[in-house]
Design a protein around this motif. Structure first.
Motif, PDB file in Angstrom:
ATOM      1  N   ALA A 207       6.122   4.633   1.658  1.00  0.00           N
ATOM      2  CA  ALA A 207       7.208   3.735   1.277  1.00  0.00           C
ATOM      3  C   ALA A 207       7.395   2.637   2.321  1.00  0.00           C
ATOM      4  O   ALA A 207       7.631   1.471   1.977  1.00  0.00           O
ATOM      5  CB  ALA A 207       8.497   4.520   1.087  1.00  0.00           C
ATOM      6  N   LEU A 208       7.272   2.993   3.598  1.00  0.00           N
ATOM      7  CA  LEU A 208       7.371   2.009   4.666  1.00  0.00           C
ATOM      8  C   LEU A 208       6.246   0.987   4.561  1.00  0.00           C
ATOM      9  O   LEU A 208       6.480  -0.219   4.650  1.00  0.00           O
ATOM     10  CB  LEU A 208       7.330   2.703   6.026  1.00  0.00           C
ATOM     11  CG  LEU A 208       7.315   1.808   7.248  1.00  0.00           C
ATOM     12  CD1 LEU A 208       8.554   0.936   7.308  1.00  0.00           C
ATOM     13  CD2 LEU A 208       7.174   2.645   8.510  1.00  0.00           C
TER      14      LEU A 208
ATOM     15  N   ILE B 215      13.690  -6.463   7.595  1.00  0.00           N
ATOM     16  CA  ILE B 215      12.869  -6.096   6.441  1.00  0.00           C
ATOM     17  C   ILE B 215      13.218  -4.706   5.946  1.00  0.00           C
ATOM     18  O   ILE B 215      13.459  -4.494   4.767  1.00  0.00           O
ATOM     19  CB  ILE B 215      11.367  -6.175   6.803  1.00  0.00           C
ATOM     20  CG1 ILE B 215      10.998  -7.604   7.193  1.00  0.00           C
ATOM     21  CG2 ILE B 215      10.503  -5.698   5.655  1.00  0.00           C
ATOM     22  CD1 ILE B 215      11.280  -8.654   6.142  1.00  0.00           C
ATOM     23  N   THR B 216      13.259  -3.736   6.841  1.00  0.00           N
ATOM     24  CA  THR B 216      13.488  -2.363   6.407  1.00  0.00           C
ATOM     25  C   THR B 216      14.008  -1.521   7.557  1.00  0.00           C
ATOM     26  O   THR B 216      13.877  -1.897   8.714  1.00  0.00           O
ATOM     27  CB  THR B 216      12.190  -1.745   5.838  1.00  0.00           C
ATOM     28  OG1 THR B 216      12.481  -0.486   5.258  1.00  0.00           O
ATOM     29  CG2 THR B 216      11.136  -1.581   6.897  1.00  0.00           C
TER      30      THR B 216
ATOM     31  N   THR C 280      13.893   2.725   8.651  1.00  0.00           N
ATOM     32  CA  THR C 280      13.230   3.977   8.321  1.00  0.00           C
ATOM     33  C   THR C 280      13.674   5.041   9.323  1.00  0.00           C
ATOM     34  O   THR C 280      13.874   4.725  10.498  1.00  0.00           O
ATOM     35  CB  THR C 280      11.693   3.819   8.330  1.00  0.00           C
ATOM     36  OG1 THR C 280      11.089   5.027   7.915  1.00  0.00           O
ATOM     37  CG2 THR C 280      11.160   3.417   9.676  1.00  0.00           C
TER      38      THR C 280
ATOM     39  N   LYS D 249       5.072  -5.797   0.956  1.00  0.00           N
ATOM     40  CA  LYS D 249       5.853  -6.742   0.143  1.00  0.00           C
ATOM     41  C   LYS D 249       6.428  -7.874   0.992  1.00  0.00           C
ATOM     42  O   LYS D 249       6.623  -8.980   0.500  1.00  0.00           O
ATOM     43  CB  LYS D 249       6.985  -6.014  -0.571  1.00  0.00           C
ATOM     44  CG  LYS D 249       6.536  -5.201  -1.749  1.00  0.00           C
ATOM     45  CD  LYS D 249       7.726  -4.563  -2.429  1.00  0.00           C
ATOM     46  CE  LYS D 249       7.315  -3.761  -3.645  1.00  0.00           C
ATOM     47  NZ  LYS D 249       8.470  -3.150  -4.322  1.00  0.00           N
ATOM     48  N   ALA D 250       6.684  -7.574   2.258  1.00  0.00           N
ATOM     49  CA  ALA D 250       7.230  -8.584   3.163  1.00  0.00           C
ATOM     50  C   ALA D 250       6.150  -9.469   3.771  1.00  0.00           C
ATOM     51  O   ALA D 250       6.452 -10.405   4.493  1.00  0.00           O
ATOM     52  CB  ALA D 250       8.016  -7.907   4.275  1.00  0.00           C
TER      53      ALA D 250
ATOM     54  N   SER E  91       7.460   9.021   2.977  1.00  0.00           N
ATOM     55  CA  SER E  91       8.206   7.970   3.670  1.00  0.00           C
ATOM     56  C   SER E  91       7.274   6.949   4.324  1.00  0.00           C
ATOM     57  O   SER E  91       7.593   5.766   4.358  1.00  0.00           O
ATOM     58  CB  SER E  91       9.154   8.567   4.694  1.00  0.00           C
ATOM     59  OG  SER E  91       8.431   9.180   5.725  1.00  0.00           O
TER      60      SER E  91
ATOM     61  N   ARG F 146       4.628   0.178   1.887  1.00  0.00           N
ATOM     62  CA  ARG F 146       4.905  -0.625   0.698  1.00  0.00           C
ATOM     63  C   ARG F 146       5.895  -1.738   1.011  1.00  0.00           C
ATOM     64  O   ARG F 146       5.673  -2.899   0.662  1.00  0.00           O
ATOM     65  CB  ARG F 146       5.456   0.265  -0.406  1.00  0.00           C
ATOM     66  CG  ARG F 146       5.785  -0.485  -1.691  1.00  0.00           C
ATOM     67  CD  ARG F 146       6.753   0.263  -2.570  1.00  0.00           C
ATOM     68  NE  ARG F 146       8.008   0.448  -1.851  1.00  0.00           N
ATOM     69  CZ  ARG F 146       8.742   1.546  -1.904  1.00  0.00           C
ATOM     70  NH1 ARG F 146       8.358   2.582  -2.613  1.00  0.00           N
ATOM     71  NH2 ARG F 146       9.872   1.632  -1.236  1.00  0.00           N
ATOM     72  N   ASP F 147       6.977  -1.414   1.699  1.00  0.00           N
ATOM     73  CA  ASP F 147       7.987  -2.414   2.036  1.00  0.00           C
ATOM     74  C   ASP F 147       7.416  -3.497   2.948  1.00  0.00           C
ATOM     75  O   ASP F 147       7.704  -4.686   2.780  1.00  0.00           O
ATOM     76  CB  ASP F 147       9.184  -1.756   2.711  1.00  0.00           C
ATOM     77  CG  ASP F 147       9.963  -0.853   1.777  1.00  0.00           C
ATOM     78  OD1 ASP F 147       9.794  -0.982   0.536  1.00  0.00           O
ATOM     79  OD2 ASP F 147      10.748  -0.023   2.280  1.00  0.00           O
TER      80      ASP F 147
END
Length: 87
Positions: free
Chosen positions: A56-57, A41-42, A44, A63-64, A53, A59-60
């Motif tokens: 943003a984490l 997924i991401t 970091t 979304k997943a 950050s 958020r990602d």
């Protein structure tokens, strides 16, 4: 990254693991997060220089499909208007 942000990130990683997501540190020192189906997924950094950050984490992850309630916050509920019966 402040120590508060670091501990919040570790609590988030613990919540991810409880939800059967995989969180590992790579050779580069970046954290990698996979969903329960095995999809990456991401990534970091372990010590982010950006103050946003963590947002943003989150958020990602949202979304997943990961839903995370922060400590002390209630889930938002929509208000239902009063149903008055007409005579």
């Amino acid at each position: 990254m402040s120590s508060r942000d670091g501990s919040a990130r570790l609590r988030l990683f613990a919540a991810l693991r409880r939800a059967r997501w995989r969180v590992e540190m790579g050779k580069s020192g970046h954290w990698k997060v996979w969903n329960p189906h095995g999809r990456l997924i991401t990534t970091t950094p372990s010590s982010a220089s950006d103050t946003n950050s963590l947002k943003a984490l989150l958020r990602d992850l949202r979304k997943a499909g990961f839903q995370h309630n922060r400590r002390g916050q209630q889930a938002k509920t929509s208000k239902i208007p009063n149903q008055r019966s007409q005579p």
